[in-house]
Design an enzyme around this catalytic site. Structure first.
Site, PDB file in Angstrom:
ATOM      1  N   CYS A   4       0.841  -1.199   0.000  1.00 34.96           N
ATOM      2  CA  CYS A   4       0.000   0.000   0.000  1.00 34.96           C
ATOM      3  C   CYS A   4       0.873   1.246   0.000  1.00 34.96           C
ATOM      4  O   CYS A   4       1.687   1.465   0.896  1.00 34.96           O
ATOM      5  CB  CYS A   4      -0.920  -0.015   1.213  1.00 34.96           C
ATOM      6  SG  CYS A   4      -1.829   1.516   1.397  1.00 34.96           S
ATOM      7  N   ASP A  30      -1.460  16.260  -2.026  1.00 36.32           N
ATOM      8  CA  ASP A  30      -1.693  15.326  -3.131  1.00 36.32           C
ATOM      9  C   ASP A  30      -0.633  15.556  -4.208  1.00 36.32           C
ATOM     10  O   ASP A  30      -0.293  16.687  -4.537  1.00 36.32           O
ATOM     11  CB  ASP A  30      -3.103  15.541  -3.701  1.00 36.32           C
ATOM     12  CG  ASP A  30      -3.542  14.385  -4.586  1.00 36.32           C
ATOM     13  OD1 ASP A  30      -4.485  13.672  -4.206  1.00 36.32           O
ATOM     14  OD2 ASP A  30      -2.930  14.183  -5.667  1.00 36.32           O
ATOM     15  N   HIS A  46      -4.448   0.788   8.230  1.00 38.78           N
ATOM     16  CA  HIS A  46      -4.854   0.447   6.868  1.00 38.78           C
ATOM     17  C   HIS A  46      -6.282  -0.083   6.852  1.00 38.78           C
ATOM     18  O   HIS A  46      -6.563  -1.155   7.391  1.00 38.78           O
ATOM     19  CB  HIS A  46      -3.905  -0.601   6.270  1.00 38.78           C
ATOM     20  CG  HIS A  46      -4.268  -0.955   4.857  1.00 38.78           C
ATOM     21  ND1 HIS A  46      -3.767  -0.261   3.767  1.00 38.78           N
ATOM     22  CD2 HIS A  46      -5.128  -1.871   4.359  1.00 38.78           C
ATOM     23  CE1 HIS A  46      -4.294  -0.761   2.664  1.00 38.78           C
ATOM     24  NE2 HIS A  46      -5.121  -1.741   2.997  1.00 38.78           N
ATOM     25  N   GLY A  89     -14.094   6.426  -8.587  1.00 42.58           N
ATOM     26  CA  GLY A  89     -12.830   7.146  -8.764  1.00 42.58           C
ATOM     27  C   GLY A  89     -11.776   6.847  -7.723  1.00 42.58           C
ATOM     28  O   GLY A  89     -10.727   7.489  -7.706  1.00 42.58           O
ATOM     29  N   HIS A  96      -9.014   7.634   2.599  1.00 45.47           N
ATOM     30  CA  HIS A  96      -8.454   8.981   2.757  1.00 45.47           C
ATOM     31  C   HIS A  96      -9.541   9.995   2.461  1.00 45.47           C
ATOM     32  O   HIS A  96     -10.469   9.718   1.696  1.00 45.47           O
ATOM     33  CB  HIS A  96      -7.246   9.191   1.843  1.00 45.47           C
ATOM     34  CG  HIS A  96      -7.507   8.811   0.419  1.00 45.47           C
ATOM     35  ND1 HIS A  96      -7.471   7.497  -0.006  1.00 45.47           N
ATOM     36  CD2 HIS A  96      -7.838   9.558  -0.658  1.00 45.47           C
ATOM     37  CE1 HIS A  96      -7.742   7.460  -1.297  1.00 45.47           C
ATOM     38  NE2 HIS A  96      -7.983   8.692  -1.725  1.00 45.47           N
ATOM     39  N   HIS A  98     -10.094  13.750   0.928  1.00 44.41           N
ATOM     40  CA  HIS A  98      -9.504  14.860   0.179  1.00 44.41           C
ATOM     41  C   HIS A  98      -9.972  16.176   0.794  1.00 44.41           C
ATOM     42  O   HIS A  98     -11.148  16.321   1.138  1.00 44.41           O
ATOM     43  CB  HIS A  98      -9.981  14.846  -1.281  1.00 44.41           C
ATOM     44  CG  HIS A  98      -9.561  13.648  -2.069  1.00 44.41           C
ATOM     45  ND1 HIS A  98      -8.529  13.674  -2.974  1.00 44.41           N
ATOM     46  CD2 HIS A  98     -10.049  12.378  -2.100  1.00 44.41           C
ATOM     47  CE1 HIS A  98      -8.393  12.475  -3.545  1.00 44.41           C
ATOM     48  NE2 HIS A  98      -9.311  11.670  -3.022  1.00 44.41           N
TER      49      HIS A  98
HETATM   50  P1  5GP Z   1      -8.511   8.552  -4.827  1.00 43.60           P
HETATM   51  O1  5GP Z   1      -8.695   8.657  -6.314  1.00 43.60           O
HETATM   52  O2  5GP Z   1      -8.110   7.155  -4.413  1.00 43.60           O
HETATM   53  O3  5GP Z   1      -9.648   9.099  -4.037  1.00 43.60           O
HETATM   54  O4  5GP Z   1      -7.309   9.515  -4.465  1.00 43.60           O
HETATM   55  C1  5GP Z   1      -5.970   9.113  -4.478  1.00 43.60           C
HETATM   56  C2  5GP Z   1      -5.156  10.376  -4.546  1.00 43.60           C
HETATM   57  O5  5GP Z   1      -3.837  10.052  -4.131  1.00 43.60           O
HETATM   58  C3  5GP Z   1      -5.060  10.970  -5.957  1.00 43.60           C
HETATM   59  O6  5GP Z   1      -5.555  12.302  -5.937  1.00 43.60           O
HETATM   60  C4  5GP Z   1      -3.564  10.899  -6.273  1.00 43.60           C
HETATM   61  O7  5GP Z   1      -3.109  12.039  -6.977  1.00 43.60           O
HETATM   62  C5  5GP Z   1      -2.928  10.787  -4.909  1.00 43.60           C
HETATM   63  N1  5GP Z   1      -1.677  10.030  -4.879  1.00 43.60           N
HETATM   64  C6  5GP Z   1      -1.445   8.816  -5.448  1.00 43.60           C
HETATM   65  N2  5GP Z   1      -0.194   8.405  -5.196  1.00 43.60           N
HETATM   66  C7  5GP Z   1       0.372   9.380  -4.432  1.00 43.60           C
HETATM   67  C8  5GP Z   1       1.671   9.532  -3.840  1.00 43.60           C
HETATM   68  O8  5GP Z   1       2.559   8.689  -3.982  1.00 43.60           O
HETATM   69  N3  5GP Z   1       1.898  10.655  -3.127  1.00 43.60           N
HETATM   70  C9  5GP Z   1       0.941  11.618  -2.959  1.00 43.60           C
HETATM   71  N4  5GP Z   1       1.285  12.698  -2.238  1.00 43.60           N
HETATM   72  N5  5GP Z   1      -0.283  11.506  -3.482  1.00 43.60           N
HETATM   73  C10 5GP Z   1      -0.571  10.401  -4.215  1.00 43.60           C
HETATM   74 ZN    ZN Z   2      -2.428   1.257   3.579  1.00 41.03          ZN
END
Ligand code: 5GP
Ligand code: ZN
Length: 106
Positions: A4, A30, A46, A89, A96, A98
């Protein structure tokens, strides 16, 4: 969890800077921001998604963490988003929240 990406970030594997942290969660920027300010509030434990989170007290504390991180970042107005499931999405399967503020490009 071994594979992860967010567990690795929490573990400090990539040297990611935490803009805020407490006992329950870390908050970092992000990597692909969709707003002028785009932060992620990530619990230290997790859990794949909201569908697997059964600890309602933790969920409450995570929302308080949103508020505290937003305050520390100087945000008065912001949007919170939780993507649950691939079709909605969700890309990273470690729950998490946003925080998006300013010009939001979602
Ligand atoms: P989800 O689409 O799962 O709701 O959001 C995942 C978010 O994690 C995305 O906005 C993506 O840009 C961000 N993200 C993915 N990998 C990384 C990473 O390695 N570091 C950071 N800081 N953000 C990440
Ligand atoms: Zn995790």
């Amino acid at each position: 969890m071994e594979d992860c990406i967010f567990c690795k970030i929490i573990n400090g594997d990539f040297g990611t800077e935490f803009v805020y942290e407490n006992e329950d969660a870390v908050v970092f920027k992000d990597i692909n921001p969709k707003a002028d300010t785009h932060l992620l509030v990530v619990p230290r434990i997790h859990v794949e998604s909201l569908n697997e989170l059964n600890d309602e007290a933790l969920l409450g504390r995570l929302m308080m963490t949103v508020k505290e991180a937003a305050k520390k970042a100087g945000l008065k107005s912001y949007r919170t988003v939780i993507n649950t499931g691939k079709e909605a999405g969700q890309e990273v399967f470690h729950i998490h929240i946003h925080i998006l503020s300013g010009d939001i490009r979602l």
